[in-house]
Scaffold this motif. Structure first.
Motif, mmCIF file in Angstrom:
data_model
loop_
_atom_site.group_PDB
_atom_site.id
_atom_site.type_symbol
_atom_site.label_atom_id
_atom_site.label_comp_id
_atom_site.label_asym_id
_atom_site.label_seq_id
_atom_site.Cartn_x
_atom_site.Cartn_y
_atom_site.Cartn_z
ATOM 1 N N THR A 150 0.824 -1.223 0.000
ATOM 2 C CA THR A 150 0.000 0.000 0.000
ATOM 3 C C THR A 150 0.855 1.268 0.000
ATOM 4 O O THR A 150 0.403 2.310 -0.457
ATOM 5 C CB THR A 150 -0.970 0.039 1.202
ATOM 6 N N GLY A 151 2.101 1.153 0.497
ATOM 7 C CA GLY A 151 3.006 2.305 0.429
ATOM 8 C C GLY A 151 3.196 2.728 -1.022
ATOM 9 O O GLY A 151 3.256 3.922 -1.347
ATOM 10 N N ALA A 152 3.269 1.733 -1.917
ATOM 11 C CA ALA A 152 3.444 2.033 -3.348
ATOM 12 C C ALA A 152 2.253 2.849 -3.862
ATOM 13 O O ALA A 152 2.410 3.750 -4.691
ATOM 14 C CB ALA A 152 3.585 0.736 -4.141
ATOM 15 N N MET A 153 1.066 2.564 -3.335
ATOM 16 C CA MET A 153 -0.133 3.280 -3.787
ATOM 17 C C MET A 153 -0.056 4.761 -3.379
ATOM 18 O O MET A 153 -0.377 5.650 -4.168
ATOM 19 C CB MET A 153 -1.394 2.615 -3.221
ATOM 20 N N TYR A 154 0.402 5.010 -2.129
ATOM 21 C CA TYR A 154 0.566 6.407 -1.695
ATOM 22 C C TYR A 154 1.669 7.092 -2.494
ATOM 23 O O TYR A 154 1.593 8.277 -2.801
ATOM 24 C CB TYR A 154 0.841 6.471 -0.185
ATOM 25 N N ARG A 155 2.694 6.322 -2.838
ATOM 26 C CA ARG A 155 3.783 6.883 -3.631
ATOM 27 C C ARG A 155 3.312 7.252 -5.043
ATOM 28 O O ARG A 155 3.745 8.253 -5.619
ATOM 29 C CB ARG A 155 4.949 5.879 -3.717
ATOM 30 N N ASN B 110 8.243 13.525 -0.151
ATOM 31 C CA ASN B 110 6.924 14.169 -0.292
ATOM 32 C C ASN B 110 5.760 13.292 0.144
ATOM 33 O O ASN B 110 4.660 13.784 0.390
ATOM 34 C CB ASN B 110 6.698 14.566 -1.763
ATOM 35 N N VAL B 111 6.017 11.991 0.230
ATOM 36 C CA VAL B 111 4.893 11.060 0.392
ATOM 37 C C VAL B 111 4.163 11.199 1.737
ATOM 38 O O VAL B 111 2.945 11.022 1.800
ATOM 39 C CB VAL B 111 5.341 9.599 0.107
ATOM 40 N N SER B 112 4.875 11.576 2.795
ATOM 41 C CA SER B 112 4.185 11.690 4.095
ATOM 42 C C SER B 112 3.148 12.806 4.059
ATOM 43 O O SER B 112 2.086 12.690 4.671
ATOM 44 C CB SER B 112 5.180 11.972 5.217
ATOM 45 N N ASP C 194 0.783 -4.889 3.106
ATOM 46 C CA ASP C 194 1.632 -4.173 4.064
ATOM 47 C C ASP C 194 1.456 -2.674 3.950
ATOM 48 O O ASP C 194 1.073 -2.159 2.907
ATOM 49 C CB ASP C 194 3.098 -4.622 3.946
ATOM 50 N N GLY C 195 1.678 -1.992 5.100
ATOM 51 C CA GLY C 195 1.503 -0.536 5.127
ATOM 52 C C GLY C 195 1.688 0.019 6.515
ATOM 53 O O GLY C 195 2.577 -0.412 7.263
ATOM 54 N N ARG C 196 0.841 0.994 6.859
ATOM 55 C CA ARG C 196 0.934 1.625 8.178
ATOM 56 C C ARG C 196 -0.347 1.462 8.991
ATOM 57 O O ARG C 196 -0.327 1.531 10.208
ATOM 58 C CB ARG C 196 1.171 3.149 8.032
ATOM 59 N N GLU D 59 12.286 11.598 9.836
ATOM 60 C CA GLU D 59 11.184 12.544 9.576
ATOM 61 C C GLU D 59 9.900 11.799 9.270
ATOM 62 O O GLU D 59 8.818 12.153 9.727
ATOM 63 C CB GLU D 59 11.535 13.454 8.384
ATOM 64 N N ARG D 60 10.032 10.727 8.463
ATOM 65 C CA ARG D 60 8.825 9.965 8.114
ATOM 66 C C ARG D 60 8.255 9.237 9.331
ATOM 67 O O ARG D 60 7.041 9.159 9.498
ATOM 68 C CB ARG D 60 9.114 9.002 6.964
ATOM 69 N N ASP D 61 9.122 8.737 10.197
ATOM 70 C CA ASP D 61 8.639 8.102 11.438
ATOM 71 C C ASP D 61 7.774 9.100 12.195
ATOM 72 O O ASP D 61 6.688 8.769 12.673
ATOM 73 C CB ASP D 61 9.805 7.726 12.363
HETATM 74 O O1 DC Z 1 6.062 1.736 2.904
HETATM 75 P P1 DC Z 1 6.570 2.962 2.162
HETATM 76 O O2 DC Z 1 7.784 3.567 2.797
HETATM 77 O O3 DC Z 1 6.756 2.728 0.706
HETATM 78 O O4 DC Z 1 5.379 4.025 2.325
HETATM 79 C C1 DC Z 1 5.470 5.296 1.792
HETATM 80 C C2 DC Z 1 4.690 6.280 2.627
HETATM 81 O O5 DC Z 1 3.281 6.042 2.474
HETATM 82 C C3 DC Z 1 4.965 6.285 4.121
HETATM 83 O O6 DC Z 1 5.823 7.351 4.484
HETATM 84 C C4 DC Z 1 3.630 6.453 4.778
HETATM 85 C C5 DC Z 1 2.623 6.235 3.702
HETATM 86 N N1 DC Z 1 1.744 5.089 3.929
HETATM 87 C C6 DC Z 1 0.592 5.307 4.648
HETATM 88 O O7 DC Z 1 0.352 6.416 5.115
HETATM 89 N N2 DC Z 1 -0.288 4.289 4.812
HETATM 90 C C7 DC Z 1 -0.039 3.078 4.318
HETATM 91 N N3 DC Z 1 -0.929 2.098 4.492
HETATM 92 C C8 DC Z 1 1.148 2.828 3.588
HETATM 93 C C9 DC Z 1 2.042 3.856 3.435
#
Ligand code: DC
Length: 236
Positions: free
Chosen positions: A34-39, A108-110, A138-140, A190-192
């Motif tokens: 799912t991170g790829a989708m936000y990217r 930029n993705v955050s 997988d994701g957040r 920063e992303r954390d």
């Molecule tokens: O897993 P990644 O590093 O490729 O994710 C990129 C960004 O997308 C990460 O900084 C947070 C966001 N993300 C999110 O908010 N929710 C998710 N389910 C997956 C990723």
């Protein structure tokens, strides 16, 4: 055998996707990053001049991005790579798998993923992908927001330094040699912060998630551990 949903969440560059891909391959499940989708949405915003920067602060043109999403101008999808059978992320049908992995997109993705309308847009697609189960995602926010009832939830973690080193080595291997380890570590930290402090669906361990700290685990060890949790969940 019953099919389940496996939700893997955790900090950036923890090795979530490596672990998730491996499990999906082993048990014949669909894998969704799912991170790829936000990217992909971030790349669209960048390509269309919707992200500006002043005084080290990034601003997303929310109105334009929301309009383009509601006008159906952004399609996020995956195509299977015939060489390795792994999904490649696409923006409006164009494979953008390598473009979305650059440090520019990472920086930029955050900001893009903190927007409620972006999350709604992608979350509804993710929920639809899991309708038939048999999926590793997988994701957040997979175990907390997308599939709060997933049969197996993993929360993966490792120290920021270990994660930055992994991402840095990966970039060097790909020939992205114009970055320093310190820049990558700064991006990870920063992303954390942004991922755990945003208002909507922040990165948070689900109460019923199993925590795996892989700072000192080899890939084989973490894969074996995940497979044992999977077998337990399937046979429950
Ligand atoms: O897993 P990644 O590093 O490729 O994710 C990129 C960004 O997308 C990460 O900084 C947070 C966001 N993300 C999110 O908010 N929710 C998710 N389910 C997956 C990723």
């Amino acid at each position: 055998m019953k099919k389940i949903i496996v939700a893997i969440d955790g900090f950036s560059s923890c090795g979530k996707s490596t672990m998730a891909k491996e499990l999906a391959k082993k048990v014949g499940y669909i894998y969704v990053d799912t991170g790829a989708m936000y990217r992909v949405v971030t790349l669209y915003a960048m390509r269309n001049g919707m992200i500006s920067e002043a005084d080290d602060k990034k601003t997303v043109d929310e109105q334009c991005l929301a309009q383009d999403i509601s006008d159906g101008k952004i399609t996020v999808s995956f195509q299977l790579n015939p060489e390795n059978n792994l999904p490649m992320a696409c923006l409006n049908g164009e494979v953008v798998e390598s473009e979305i992995r650059t440090l520019d997109v990472s920086n930029n993705v955050s900001n893009v993923s903190a927007l409620s309308f972006v999350r709604e847009f992608l979350t509804s697609q993710q929920k639809a992908m899991g309708k038939k189960k048999g999926i590793v995602m997988d994701g957040r926010d997979i175990g907390t927001a997308v599939f709060p009832k997933a049969e197996l939830k993993i929360f993966l973690t490792a120290t920021p330094e270990v994660r930055a080193k992994r991402r840095f080595d990966e970039m060097m291997e790909k020939g992205e040699t114009d970055v320093t380890f310190e820049e990558v570590l700064k991006n990870v930290q920063e992303r954390d912060y942004l991922d755990t402090h945003r208002d909507i669906a922040p990165l948070k361990q689900a109460d019923d998630a199993i925590v795996i700290d892989n700072s000192n685990l080899t890939k084989d060890e973490q894969n074996a551990l995940l497979l044992s949790y999977f077998n337990e969940a399937v046979n429950k």
